[in-house]
Design a protein around this motif. Structure first.
Motif, PDB file in Angstrom:
ATOM      1  N   SER A 112       0.836  -1.222   0.000  1.00 46.75           N
ATOM      2  CA  SER A 112       0.000   0.000   0.000  1.00 46.75           C
ATOM      3  C   SER A 112       0.863   1.261   0.000  1.00 46.75           C
ATOM      4  CB  SER A 112      -0.942   0.009   1.213  1.00 46.75           C
ATOM      5  OG  SER A 112      -0.186   0.094   2.412  1.00 46.75           O
ATOM      6  N   ASP A 113       2.093   1.155   0.531  1.00 44.59           N
ATOM      7  CA  ASP A 113       2.980   2.318   0.517  1.00 44.59           C
ATOM      8  C   ASP A 113       4.045   2.229  -0.577  1.00 44.59           C
ATOM      9  OD1 ASP A 113       3.845   0.168   2.035  1.00 44.59           O
ATOM     10  OD2 ASP A 113       4.717   1.361   3.641  1.00 44.59           O
ATOM     11  N   GLY A 114       3.758   1.431  -1.617  1.00 41.27           N
ATOM     12  CA  GLY A 114       4.536   1.506  -2.847  1.00 41.27           C
ATOM     13  C   GLY A 114       5.825   0.723  -2.907  1.00 41.27           C
ATOM     14  N   VAL A 115       6.008  -0.256  -2.019  1.00 43.15           N
ATOM     15  CA  VAL A 115       7.234  -1.063  -2.058  1.00 43.15           C
ATOM     16  C   VAL A 115       6.962  -2.351  -2.853  1.00 43.15           C
ATOM     17  CG1 VAL A 115       8.954  -2.298  -0.685  1.00 43.15           C
ATOM     18  CG2 VAL A 115       7.951  -0.160   0.182  1.00 43.15           C
ATOM     19  N   PRO A 116       7.800  -2.658  -3.858  1.00 41.90           N
ATOM     20  CA  PRO A 116       7.604  -3.905  -4.610  1.00 41.90           C
ATOM     21  C   PRO A 116       7.919  -5.124  -3.739  1.00 41.90           C
ATOM     22  CG  PRO A 116       9.010  -2.352  -5.830  1.00 41.90           C
ATOM     23  CD  PRO A 116       8.901  -1.848  -4.426  1.00 41.90           C
ATOM     24  N   VAL A 117       6.935  -6.020  -3.645  1.00 42.76           N
ATOM     25  CA  VAL A 117       7.096  -7.223  -2.828  1.00 42.76           C
ATOM     26  C   VAL A 117       6.785  -8.454  -3.668  1.00 42.76           C
ATOM     27  CG1 VAL A 117       6.647  -6.166  -0.578  1.00 42.76           C
ATOM     28  CG2 VAL A 117       4.729  -6.974  -1.974  1.00 42.76           C
ATOM     29  N   VAL A 118       7.319  -9.589  -3.198  1.00 45.10           N
ATOM     30  CA  VAL A 118       7.254 -10.809  -3.992  1.00 45.10           C
ATOM     31  C   VAL A 118       6.216 -11.752  -3.389  1.00 45.10           C
ATOM     32  CG1 VAL A 118       8.615 -12.754  -4.841  1.00 45.10           C
ATOM     33  CG2 VAL A 118       9.663 -10.488  -4.645  1.00 45.10           C
ATOM     34  N   ILE A 119       5.083 -11.838  -4.072  1.00 44.81           N
ATOM     35  CA  ILE A 119       3.991 -12.706  -3.624  1.00 44.81           C
ATOM     36  C   ILE A 119       3.059 -12.916  -4.805  1.00 44.81           C
ATOM     37  CG2 ILE A 119       2.668 -10.714  -2.732  1.00 44.81           C
ATOM     38  CD1 ILE A 119       1.588 -12.658  -0.512  1.00 44.81           C
ATOM     39  N   HIS A 120       2.500 -14.110  -4.928  1.00 42.36           N
ATOM     40  CA  HIS A 120       1.696 -14.436  -6.116  1.00 42.36           C
ATOM     41  C   HIS A 120       0.276 -13.889  -6.036  1.00 42.36           C
ATOM     42  CE1 HIS A 120      -1.010 -16.904  -8.591  1.00 42.36           C
ATOM     43  NE2 HIS A 120      -0.001 -16.912  -9.456  1.00 42.36           N
ATOM     44  N   ASP A 129       0.384 -16.213   7.355  1.00 46.19           N
ATOM     45  CA  ASP A 129      -0.514 -16.369   8.501  1.00 46.19           C
ATOM     46  C   ASP A 129      -1.400 -15.133   8.672  1.00 46.19           C
ATOM     47  OD1 ASP A 129       1.515 -14.647   9.206  1.00 46.19           O
ATOM     48  OD2 ASP A 129       1.848 -15.514  11.199  1.00 46.19           O
ATOM     49  N   GLY A 130      -1.414 -14.236   7.671  1.00 39.51           N
ATOM     50  CA  GLY A 130      -2.234 -13.026   7.763  1.00 39.51           C
ATOM     51  C   GLY A 130      -3.450 -13.084   6.869  1.00 39.51           C
ATOM     52  N   GLU A 131      -4.132 -11.950   6.790  1.00 40.46           N
ATOM     53  CA  GLU A 131      -5.327 -11.824   5.944  1.00 40.46           C
ATOM     54  C   GLU A 131      -5.318 -10.463   5.291  1.00 40.46           C
ATOM     55  OE1 GLU A 131      -8.823 -12.264   8.289  1.00 40.46           O
ATOM     56  OE2 GLU A 131      -8.658 -14.447   8.434  1.00 40.46           O
ATOM     57  N   GLY A 132      -5.916 -10.377   4.109  1.00 41.19           N
ATOM     58  CA  GLY A 132      -6.091  -9.074   3.475  1.00 41.19           C
ATOM     59  C   GLY A 132      -5.390  -8.950   2.129  1.00 41.19           C
ATOM     60  N   LEU A 133      -5.720  -7.860   1.463  1.00 33.97           N
ATOM     61  CA  LEU A 133      -5.128  -7.573   0.160  1.00 33.97           C
ATOM     62  C   LEU A 133      -3.703  -7.039   0.318  1.00 33.97           C
ATOM     63  CD1 LEU A 133      -8.198  -5.741  -1.426  1.00 33.97           C
ATOM     64  CD2 LEU A 133      -7.219  -7.900  -2.254  1.00 33.97           C
ATOM     65  N   LEU A 137      -1.982  -3.427   2.452  1.00 35.23           N
ATOM     66  CA  LEU A 137      -1.103  -3.615   3.619  1.00 35.23           C
ATOM     67  C   LEU A 137       0.208  -2.867   3.396  1.00 35.23           C
ATOM     68  CD1 LEU A 137      -1.748  -7.440   4.073  1.00 35.23           C
ATOM     69  CD2 LEU A 137      -2.489  -5.627   5.634  1.00 35.23           C
ATOM     70  N   THR A 138       0.717  -2.242   4.449  1.00 34.99           N
ATOM     71  CA  THR A 138       2.005  -1.529   4.335  1.00 34.99           C
ATOM     72  C   THR A 138       3.147  -2.536   4.288  1.00 34.99           C
ATOM     73  OG1 THR A 138       2.374  -1.455   6.711  1.00 34.99           O
ATOM     74  CG2 THR A 138       1.087   0.367   5.747  1.00 34.99           C
ATOM     75  N   ILE A 139       4.318  -2.047   3.906  1.00 34.91           N
ATOM     76  CA  ILE A 139       5.470  -2.947   3.858  1.00 34.91           C
ATOM     77  C   ILE A 139       5.780  -3.504   5.259  1.00 34.91           C
ATOM     78  CG2 ILE A 139       7.148  -1.048   4.063  1.00 34.91           C
ATOM     79  CD1 ILE A 139       7.546  -4.416   2.140  1.00 34.91           C
ATOM     80  N   ASP A 140       5.606  -2.686   6.282  1.00 38.39           N
ATOM     81  CA  ASP A 140       5.867  -3.192   7.646  1.00 38.39           C
ATOM     82  C   ASP A 140       4.887  -4.293   8.020  1.00 38.39           C
ATOM     83  OD1 ASP A 140       7.989  -1.517   7.900  1.00 38.39           O
ATOM     84  OD2 ASP A 140       6.929   0.017   9.065  1.00 38.39           O
ATOM     85  N   GLU A 141       3.627  -4.098   7.645  1.00 37.99           N
ATOM     86  CA  GLU A 141       2.617  -5.131   7.948  1.00 37.99           C
ATOM     87  C   GLU A 141       2.928  -6.417   7.177  1.00 37.99           C
ATOM     88  OE1 GLU A 141      -1.270  -2.334   8.942  1.00 37.99           O
ATOM     89  OE2 GLU A 141      -0.765  -2.747   6.852  1.00 37.99           O
ATOM     90  N   LEU A 142       3.299  -6.274   5.911  1.00 37.11           N
ATOM     91  CA  LEU A 142       3.605  -7.460   5.094  1.00 37.11           C
ATOM     92  C   LEU A 142       4.828  -8.191   5.632  1.00 37.11           C
ATOM     93  CD1 LEU A 142       2.979  -5.891   1.563  1.00 37.11           C
ATOM     94  CD2 LEU A 142       1.675  -7.765   2.586  1.00 37.11           C
TER      95      LEU A 142
END
Ligand code: G3P
Ligand code: CA
Length: 309
Positions: A112-120, A129-133, A137-142
């Motif tokens: 949500s704060d614009g950091v590219p992350v690796v997930i399908h 173990d989390g939930e949500g889009l 979610l922020t990078i810290d939450e992810l």
């Protein structure tokens, strides 16, 4: 010379030997992979990748070459070595390189704060173990989520990787990266990732791809020297024409036959096929001269290629 480069040389030599053996078998390739394609070849005149244009902001060099029928293509671990470790995680990427594959594939999304992350997936539900889009979610939450336990307790505490982290890992190792951009990425968003690729010094070690025509076009525009594939179900003349129109360097189908590979190659487009895990498919695809095979079993495909040689 790195292990990666030595393997590329070795596979080239093996490919010549295999080409001789397999061209005689290509007519008996399993039809399961063959799809009817339009045989119009009038618009196709070359058998080499189109010249990749220099870009002021980018110094990536072309490194793809089109295979001949029977010649070994690149081996690409789908979401890493996804049968040995949790998909799209650092252990899966390390395992791909250890298996001897040239590339590992990753799926890219933005936090949500614009950091590219690796997930399908669009959500974190299946692989953490989390939930949500992811996009909410922020990078810290992810980064606080566990992306390993769902696969096996021995991977507990494994985090969702950032693109930066993966590129640093690739720069220090022997496997290149195939980056799949999930969904529609703007030119600005693409440019941010291209900068990361440059900063990591991974010129010549990254291939990009997307199902989104808009994203492919933006990658081609922002970074003409960075190879980009358009992901499709199959290959026909209409798909080849569209791939050329949006500036793709490759058309990457799920299923394809010899005529589809030939259509793409005559148009100067590479062919990277997804996702095939069994010997008969690998034999058929190799006989067609595909440029790369994306597989969930990169170690087994490496062994199969070596056995064949
Ligand atoms: O590499 C192509 C392949 O990964 C596309 O399908 O759903 O696994 O991302 P998917
Ligand atoms: Ca993918």
């Amino acid at each position: 010379m790195s292990v990666h480069r030595r393997r590329l040389w070795a596979t080239g030599i093996i490919g010549i030997a295999l080409w001789t053996a397999v061209t005689t078998l290509s007519s008996s390739a399993p039809e399961a992979l063959a799809q009817p394609v339009d045989s119009d070849r009038s618009a196709t005149t070359t058998n080499a990748l189109r010249p990749l244009l220099p870009n002021e902001a980018l110094t990536l060099q072309p490194f793809l070459s089109l295979r001949e029928p029977g010649e070994i293509g690149a081996i690409i671990g789908h979401r890493g070595d996804s049968q040995a470790a949790p998909e799209n995680t650092m252990p899966a990427f390390a395992s791909t390189a250890e298996a001897g594959a040239e590339y590992f594939e990753i799926d890219l999304r933005l936090s949500s704060d614009g950091v590219p992350v690796v997930i399908h997936d669009k959500t974190v539900d299946r692989t953490t173990d989390g939930e949500g889009l992811v996009a909410e979610l922020t990078i810290d939450e992810l980064r606080s989520l566990d992306a390993g336990s769902w696969f096996d307790d021995s991977f507990a505490g494994t985090a969702i990787p950032t693109l930066d982290e993966v590129l640093a890992h690739a720069a220090a190792g022997d496997a290149g990266v195939v980056i799949e951009y999930k969904g529609a990425w703007s030119a600005t968003e693409v440019a941010g990732t291209v900068e990361m690729i440059q900063d990591a010094g991974l010129e010549g070690e990254v291939i990009t791809q997307s199902f989104s025509k808009k994203t492919v076009a933006n990658i081609a525009q922002v970074a003409p020297g960075l190879p980009v594939g358009w992901l499709t179900k199959t290959i026909d003349s209409s798909i080849v024409a569209t791939a050329q129109k949006i500036g793709a360097d490759a058309v990457n189908p799920n299923r394809v036959g010899p005529r589809g590979v030939d259509l793409a190659h005559r148009a100067g487009l590479g062919v990277f096929v997804w996702t095939h895990d069994d010997d008969p498919d690998w034999a058929a695809l190799t006989s067609m001269g595909v440029d790369g095979i994306i597989t969930n079993r990169p170690g087994a495909l490496v062994e199969w290629m070596l056995r064949r040689a």
